[in-house]
Design a protein around this motif. Sequence first.
Motif, PDB file in Angstrom:
ATOM      1  N   ASP A  64     -45.980  13.403  41.558  1.00  0.00           N
ATOM      2  CA  ASP A  64     -45.020  14.117  40.697  1.00  0.00           C
ATOM      3  C   ASP A  64     -45.529  14.241  39.265  1.00  0.00           C
ATOM      4  O   ASP A  64     -45.144  15.148  38.533  1.00  0.00           O
ATOM      5  CB  ASP A  64     -43.662  13.395  40.691  1.00  0.00           C
ATOM      6  N   ALA A  65     -46.396  13.292  38.867  1.00  0.00           N
ATOM      7  CA  ALA A  65     -46.943  13.307  37.496  1.00  0.00           C
ATOM      8  C   ALA A  65     -48.148  14.234  37.367  1.00  0.00           C
ATOM      9  O   ALA A  65     -48.824  14.228  36.334  1.00  0.00           O
ATOM     10  CB  ALA A  65     -47.335  11.889  37.088  1.00  0.00           C
ATOM     11  N   GLY A  66     -48.427  15.002  38.433  1.00  0.00           N
ATOM     12  CA  GLY A  66     -49.470  16.018  38.318  1.00  0.00           C
ATOM     13  C   GLY A  66     -50.805  15.700  38.951  1.00  0.00           C
ATOM     14  O   GLY A  66     -51.770  16.453  38.789  1.00  0.00           O
ATOM     15  N   ASP A  70     -44.616   4.732  45.020  1.00  0.00           N
ATOM     16  CA  ASP A  70     -45.752   4.721  44.082  1.00  0.00           C
ATOM     17  C   ASP A  70     -46.526   6.037  44.161  1.00  0.00           C
ATOM     18  O   ASP A  70     -46.861   6.648  43.131  1.00  0.00           O
ATOM     19  CB  ASP A  70     -46.720   3.571  44.414  1.00  0.00           C
ATOM     20  N   ILE A 127     -54.800   5.918  37.179  1.00  0.00           N
ATOM     21  CA  ILE A 127     -53.414   5.829  37.641  1.00  0.00           C
ATOM     22  C   ILE A 127     -53.139   4.412  38.131  1.00  0.00           C
ATOM     23  O   ILE A 127     -54.054   3.618  38.347  1.00  0.00           O
ATOM     24  CB  ILE A 127     -53.113   6.837  38.782  1.00  0.00           C
ATOM     25  N   ARG A 135     -58.135  10.979  35.955  1.00  0.00           N
ATOM     26  CA  ARG A 135     -57.073  10.265  35.252  1.00  0.00           C
ATOM     27  C   ARG A 135     -56.879   8.895  35.904  1.00  0.00           C
ATOM     28  O   ARG A 135     -56.751   8.800  37.130  1.00  0.00           O
ATOM     29  CB  ARG A 135     -55.762  11.056  35.316  1.00  0.00           C
ATOM     30  N   GLU A 159     -44.523   9.114  42.825  1.00  0.00           N
ATOM     31  CA  GLU A 159     -44.464   9.176  41.366  1.00  0.00           C
ATOM     32  C   GLU A 159     -45.780   9.699  40.781  1.00  0.00           C
ATOM     33  O   GLU A 159     -45.782  10.469  39.814  1.00  0.00           O
ATOM     34  CB  GLU A 159     -44.120   7.793  40.800  1.00  0.00           C
ATOM     35  N   VAL A 160     -46.890   9.278  41.381  1.00  0.00           N
ATOM     36  CA  VAL A 160     -48.204   9.720  40.904  1.00  0.00           C
ATOM     37  C   VAL A 160     -48.382  11.225  41.145  1.00  0.00           C
ATOM     38  O   VAL A 160     -48.841  11.965  40.261  1.00  0.00           O
ATOM     39  CB  VAL A 160     -49.309   8.893  41.614  1.00  0.00           C
TER      40      VAL A 160
END
Length: 494
Positions: A400-402, A394, A301, A299, A397-398
């Motif tokens: 936490d987004a999986g 930063d 990012i 993914r 957040e990444v």
Amino acid sequence: MSDLTRLTIAEARDALRKGETTSVELTEACLAAIEAAGVLGAVVHKTPEIALERARAADARLAAGEAPSMCGIPVGIKDLFCTEGVASQAGSKILEGFLPPYESTVSGQLKDAGAVMLGKLNMDEFAMGSSNETSVYGNAVNPWRAGNSEAALTPGGSSGGSAAAVAADLCLAATGTDTGGSIRQPAALTGIVGLKPTYGRCSRWGIIAFASSLDQAGPMTKTVRDAAIMGAVMMGHDPKDSTSADLPVPDFEAMLTGDIRGKVIGIPREYRMDGMPQEIETLWSEGAEMLRDAGAKLRDISLPHTKYALPAYYVIAPAEASSNLARYDGVRYGYRAPLSQGDGVTEMYEKTRAEGFGPEVRRRVMVGTYVLSAGFYDAYYNRARKVRALIKRDFEEVFDAGIDAILTPATPSAAFELGREISDPVEMYLNDVFTVTVNLAGLPGIAVPTGLDRQGLPLGLQLIGRPWEEGDLLNTAYALEQAAGFVAKPPKWW
């Protein structure tokens, strides 16, 4: 057994337990390799008597049948770790003659586990450098060479001696420390594995400080499995270190399944730097495809504050260094400059520090003192701390987004020539461009050798993991290592 020094920790452990070799034989083979490799400048304080004594004790433990996994394994210790009764200089003239009356927690844990200390390893002075050219002992030299060239190459820094020693099979593994990339960058430049654990995983007690909020010890090994074995011994809670995390250390080796199906690997767009060599770009893409083929999902990012990481690091690290290095004054231990008649204590401090510290350390101490001074504290140091918090956010957040791990290049180039004139120190600092964010955010990171450039020099990729999840990170690194199949060794010329 032939070529004992080429064994990995895992192979040596199994051979020792089966009785195919002894720790004394392993240790003698490594000591002979060290004697034959003086030109590499990797080992700066040899300890053969201590090594053989510990090897004999390890053989006795092995014979009794209750030996831990590192028992009898010959290792090198970076000169930044205080070792009882053995010179510990941090690569600096100012600590000349310093014999610590105590053992660092990490080297003590290795000793208790039966590991055999072969000697102390070269490094940049006070861990300040990216090429191992600021050491009072002289340069450490990379055992790799570019094509048919005989030019001496850097093994990276600051753990250059550790990287050179492991890559040249002088020891089976080594300790390193990582403040801005000093484990991962040299590992990548020498074709070995370097693990920087989460900040707080390894005790800093007894490790000569550079920047206390960034420094972290870790293993430098030949394989990911070895990093898991040695890392588990080095990590753990230490009440003597207030920043040490009171968390259990899992059996990392048992977690190496190589199964990363369903894991999500982030590819940060900000790491695509202008001027990045095509070979690094290609290697990064190939590494991502290897992980995809192993069952992971990729993914794209964004880590938007990445561009501020180097400036923030080179404010925070020198600031902490200027504070930590204030204790070296020639009064109680180490080097003291010769004084002229009439000199007082102020002159002693000035002369000792001017003669005892090398130019790079003096530069960073002056930068650090400047950014901490009354008129500039808010403009520089406080601002850098705020940027650091944004960089940490930063990553949070990444994750936490999986995202399970992040794949990046480890270095902006392959190993470069020693002695290359760099008039602008900023150009040298750019070697840490892919690694400093990990220290600023306190995250675990690992460098894995993944290929060779067109001159036959090793190149590595970096994986960044979630905090405290070294086991998961090591397993992803293991999958990458298996897919890359990197087995190249430097041709022996020394």
